[in-house]
Structures are given as C-alpha cells and as structure tokens.
Motif scaffolding. Structure first.
Motif, short mmCIF file in Angstrom:
data_model
loop_
_atom_site.label_atom_id
_atom_site.label_comp_id
_atom_site.label_asym_id
_atom_site.label_seq_id
_atom_site.Cartn_x
_atom_site.Cartn_y
_atom_site.Cartn_z
N LEU A 7 0.85 -1.19 0.00
CA LEU A 7 0.00 0.00 0.00
C LEU A 7 0.89 1.24 0.00
CD1 LEU A 7 -2.52 -0.97 2.86
CD2 LEU A 7 -2.56 -1.70 0.46
N ALA A 8 0.41 2.31 -0.65
CA ALA A 8 1.16 3.57 -0.65
C ALA A 8 0.20 4.73 -0.86
CB ALA A 8 2.24 3.57 -1.74
N VAL A 9 0.58 5.90 -0.36
CA VAL A 9 -0.16 7.14 -0.59
C VAL A 9 0.60 7.95 -1.63
CG1 VAL A 9 -1.02 9.28 0.46
CG2 VAL A 9 -1.05 7.14 1.76
N VAL A 10 -0.13 8.65 -2.51
CA VAL A 10 0.53 9.41 -3.57
C VAL A 10 0.20 10.89 -3.45
CG1 VAL A 10 0.44 7.42 -5.10
CG2 VAL A 10 -1.36 9.15 -5.26
N LEU A 45 12.55 1.99 4.14
CA LEU A 45 11.13 2.21 4.34
C LEU A 45 10.62 1.20 5.35
CD1 LEU A 45 9.44 2.72 0.83
CD2 LEU A 45 9.63 4.40 2.66
N PRO A 46 9.69 1.60 6.23
CA PRO A 46 9.07 0.60 7.12
C PRO A 46 8.27 -0.40 6.29
CG PRO A 46 8.63 2.85 7.88
CD PRO A 46 9.21 2.97 6.50
N ARG A 47 8.21 -1.63 6.76
CA ARG A 47 7.38 -2.65 6.10
C ARG A 47 5.93 -2.22 6.16
NH1 ARG A 47 10.48 -6.92 3.83
NH2 ARG A 47 12.53 -6.79 4.81
N SER A 48 5.25 -2.25 5.03
CA SER A 48 3.91 -1.66 5.01
C SER A 48 3.02 -2.35 3.98
CB SER A 48 3.99 -0.15 4.70
OG SER A 48 4.69 0.07 3.49
N ASN A 49 2.79 -3.63 4.16
CA ASN A 49 1.83 -4.30 3.30
C ASN A 49 0.44 -4.24 3.93
OD1 ASN A 49 1.75 -6.37 5.26
ND2 ASN A 49 3.41 -7.48 4.25
N LEU A 50 -0.53 -4.85 3.26
CA LEU A 50 -1.91 -4.81 3.74
C LEU A 50 -2.03 -5.43 5.13
CD1 LEU A 50 -4.93 -4.26 3.24
CD2 LEU A 50 -5.05 -6.46 2.05
N LEU A 81 2.75 4.64 5.72
CA LEU A 81 2.79 4.08 4.37
C LEU A 81 3.74 4.89 3.51
CD1 LEU A 81 -1.00 3.34 3.59
CD2 LEU A 81 0.76 1.73 4.35
N PRO A 82 4.38 4.27 2.52
CA PRO A 82 5.23 5.04 1.60
C PRO A 82 4.45 6.16 0.94
CG PRO A 82 5.52 2.69 1.26
CD PRO A 82 4.36 2.84 2.20
N TYR A 83 5.13 7.30 0.73
CA TYR A 83 4.52 8.45 0.07
C TYR A 83 5.25 8.66 -1.26
CZ TYR A 83 2.26 13.02 -0.42
OH TYR A 83 1.51 14.07 -0.86
N LEU A 84 4.50 8.65 -2.36
CA LEU A 84 5.08 8.70 -3.69
C LEU A 84 4.71 9.99 -4.40
CD1 LEU A 84 4.06 5.09 -4.87
CD2 LEU A 84 6.07 5.77 -3.54
N ARG A 85 5.61 10.46 -5.25
CA ARG A 85 5.29 11.57 -6.13
C ARG A 85 5.84 11.29 -7.52
NH1 ARG A 85 9.73 14.96 -7.03
NH2 ARG A 85 11.42 14.79 -5.49
N LEU A 86 5.27 11.96 -8.50
CA LEU A 86 5.68 11.76 -9.88
C LEU A 86 6.91 12.59 -10.21
CD1 LEU A 86 2.30 11.71 -11.85
CD2 LEU A 86 3.93 9.82 -11.60
N VAL A 136 7.29 9.09 3.95
CA VAL A 136 6.15 8.26 4.34
C VAL A 136 4.98 9.14 4.77
CG1 VAL A 136 7.51 6.25 5.03
CG2 VAL A 136 6.95 8.01 6.73
N ALA A 137 3.78 8.61 4.57
CA ALA A 137 2.56 9.22 5.10
C ALA A 137 2.34 8.68 6.51
CB ALA A 137 1.37 8.89 4.22
N VAL A 138 2.05 9.57 7.45
CA VAL A 138 1.85 9.21 8.85
C VAL A 138 0.35 9.15 9.13
CG1 VAL A 138 2.27 9.88 11.25
CG2 VAL A 138 4.02 10.31 9.51
N PHE A 139 -0.09 8.09 9.80
CA PHE A 139 -1.51 7.88 10.07
C PHE A 139 -1.80 7.90 11.56
CE2 PHE A 139 -1.17 6.47 5.80
CZ PHE A 139 -2.44 6.52 5.24
#
Length: 372
Positions: free
Chosen positions: A128-131, A166-171, A187-192, A202-205
């Motif tokens: 999973l990742a946030v973009v 990166l921290p382990r971050s699967n479903l 979760l990993p945070y991605l950009r183009l 990373v995105a913090v929840f």
C-alpha cells in the motif's frame, strides 16, 4: 513392434489431449482481466474514483496494460462500473500494489483497505502507498525504459523495504496496526518525477486517517528510532575547516543500530528514554585530520551523535505533538511493563500526549578506509 506402435499411439493421444486442454486454458485466461494494481481517489459528491491496471498480452506476445477508471459511492459500485468497461471478467487475485490519493487518505482509507482484506482472492502481502495528487495519474503516465507500472511499483517498494529505508507496510501490517491499537501505521509516500516515480518519505496515520508526512531524511530517522538497520547515511558538518576555508564535513553510512529502552512512570505519566548504539563507517571526509588517530575519530563520533540526537528528538516531537501519531508503539510498550491495566484509545492518546520522551545516541565508527 505392435507394443511399440500401441505405446506411440497412446502417447500421441495423450499429447493431443494436453494440447486441447492447454488451448482451452489459454482461451479461459484470455477471457479474464487479471487486475495487478488498484488506485483510489476522492471524487465529487462523496464518491470515489477507482482505477485498475490490467496486463494485456497482444497477438505478437508483447505486453501492454489496460487502465480502467470509474466512479462510485463504494468499492462494490466501483467494481460494477469497471466491469461494464471491459469485455473480460475482472478478477483480483494478482493485485501487487494499491495506491491512495492523498486527499482520500486524509479522509480515511479503511473502507477500501478492509474491502481488499475481505476479498478471498487477494493476499495480505500486497503493498500500500499514498501518492501526492491522484492515484489515477500514476497509472496513466508512461515510464520509458521501465517495466509495466504495476511491476515497477512493486519492485521499487520491495527493494526499499528490504533495505530498511522504508518501514514494512503491506496490507497485513496496515490492518494489524489499525485494529490492534499497538502502533499507528505509516505508508510510503510517492510523487511523480519527469519520467519516473519517486519515493518521497512516508505518510503518517492516526488509525486509518493520514495526519501528516515525513520527508525522506525524517523517514530514515524513523527507521533508526525503530531499532532497525538501514543502508542510509548521515552527513554532518564539523568544527574544523578545509584547506579552502570551508567547514569540513563527514558522511557516515552502513549503519547497524542497537536499541535499548528505559521505561518508567513519573507522576503518573510515561517516561521513555531511548538508547541507541550505532556502528558505522566513514565514507566521505573533506577535512585534513588523520583519521587513523583516535581523537580525530572521536570528534566525528561526537558530531554524529549530536546531530542524530537532535534530529531524532525533533522527529519524536513532531509525531507526538503535531500529528498525535505513535508509529513506534511506545505507549503499548509502556502498557506491557504493567503501568496500565487497560489501554483504550482515549487512555492511550492522553498518555502519549503527556509522555516524556528522550533519546541518547552512542556512535561507533568502525571503518575509515572507504573514504574517497
């Protein structure tokens, strides 16, 4: 002779049957749209936009991907909408990656993550990742000299997690953190980029709601705080000068991190002191001192210690007071020491806000022979 002829006829019959089965299986596979990646975005009127990536092999044997996008009020509505766009039956057993647009992530992603978990066709090991922006834009873009976007994302995220950057971050990890209340997910945070995808921290929840983002350097310090090893590096400015009069600097990398926690209670509040012993190697040094001499090595160790303690304390303050997120599970560790008999959400939040957190770092430079 007759026996050999009979065996040959039998082998030919079996072979012909196998070819027929293979052809039928091939036709059945061609009738399936096997989803390999999924994206979710916030849409208007409380709807969500869903995007799926479907590998599609052409008659020449080359692989292309089909990208379908639809809108609905729920995951079920999305499935129906997307199904009506394809001539093939959509199946979800090969999903590798799920992306969430940051606007949707700030509203909460549990309705879509939980739906994935309850789908018996989907394994819990998908990433999973946030973009930054919309997930659909990541799938619609073409990436020269890269594999298909689903494989590209999967390999990139797996590599970073294997290297502990990166921290382990699967479903499975995400749902465990949300339901277990021991720690909050990241979760990993991605950009183009121009022609690629960049992991931008990373995105913090807090539970399933995105409450902030850590940049790549902060993400590396989060890995150190968690006690894991990382292939990262720390660049520190030193007190000495170079021959040109500029401040000298040193880079230390290849780190091994050992963590020890001192957990106690002070006036009813948690006090947690996090001790780190870090082994590393100097890979760059711009000063003129002889690093074979112990006092010169000690100066670099003390400079690294000061920088890491300052950076890690600042990160803890950001997580604790700005985001109210506990990805390190510190309050659960406090509970496990017997200071709290029952830990519900509100009690945990109150304890975390009032907790006294501190960091102590001891740096050991073990190698200086890789300088260039």
């Amino acid at each position: 002779m007759k026996k050999r002829a009979w065996l040959f006829a039998l082998a030919l019959a079996v072979g012909s049957t196998g070819v027929g089965c293979g052809a039928r299986q091939q036709r059945q596979l061609e009738q399936l749209g096997v989803i390999s990646a999924v994206g979710y975005d916030q849409a208007e009127h409380e709807n969500i936009t869903g995007t799926v990536v479907i590998p599609n092999f052409t008659d020449t044997g080359k692989e292309k991907i089909d990208v379908l996008t639809g809108t609905g009020g729920s995951s079920k509505e999305l499935r129906f909408a997307l199904s009506r766009m394809s001539e093939r039956k959509l199946v979800s057993g090969q999903i590798r990656v799920v992306l969430y647009g940051d606007k949707l992530a700030r509203e909460g992603i549990m309705p879509y993550s939980d739906t994935l978990f309850r789908d018996v066709e989907i394994g819990s090991q998908i990433y999973l990742a946030v973009v930054d922006g919309r997930a659909v834009d990541f799938f619609a873009k073409r990436y020269p000299d890269k594999p298909s976007v689903d494989i590209y994302l999967y390999r990139m995220l797996r590599k970073e997690m294997e290297q502990n950057t990166l921290p382990r971050s699967n479903l499975h990890h995400f749902l465990h953190d949300v339901y277990d209340h021991g720690s909050d997910p990241v979760l990993p945070y991605l950009r183009l980029g121009k022609e690629d995808i960049i992991i931008d921290g990373v995105a913090v929840f807090k539970d399933d709601v995105m409450v902030g983002r850590l940049d790549p350097e902060e993400t590396r310090y989060l890995a150190y705080l968690g006690g894991g090893n990382s292939m990262g590096e720390v660049d520190v400015t030193l007190q000495e000068k170079t021959r040109s009069g500029e401040p000298a600097h040193a880079v230390v990398m290849y780190m091994k991190v050992k963590r020890k926690l001192d957990i106690s209670q002070v006036q009813g509040h948690p006090k947690i002191v996090m001790h780190y012993e870090i082994d590393g190697a100097v890979t760059e040094y711009s000063g003129d001192s002889n690093l074979e001499e112990e006092p010169n090595i000690k100066k670099i160790e003390l400079a690294i210690q000061k920088k890491m303690e300052t950076s890690m304390k600042h990160l803890l303050h950001t997580l604790q007071h700005d985001y109210g997120s506990d990805p390190l599970g510190l309050i659960e560790l406090y509970r496990s020491k017997g200071y709290v008999t029952k830990l519900d959400n509100k009690t945990g939040e109150d304890l975390y806000k009032k907790a006294e957190l501190d960091v102590k770092v001891k740096m050991n430079i073990l190698q200086t022979g890789m300088i260039h």
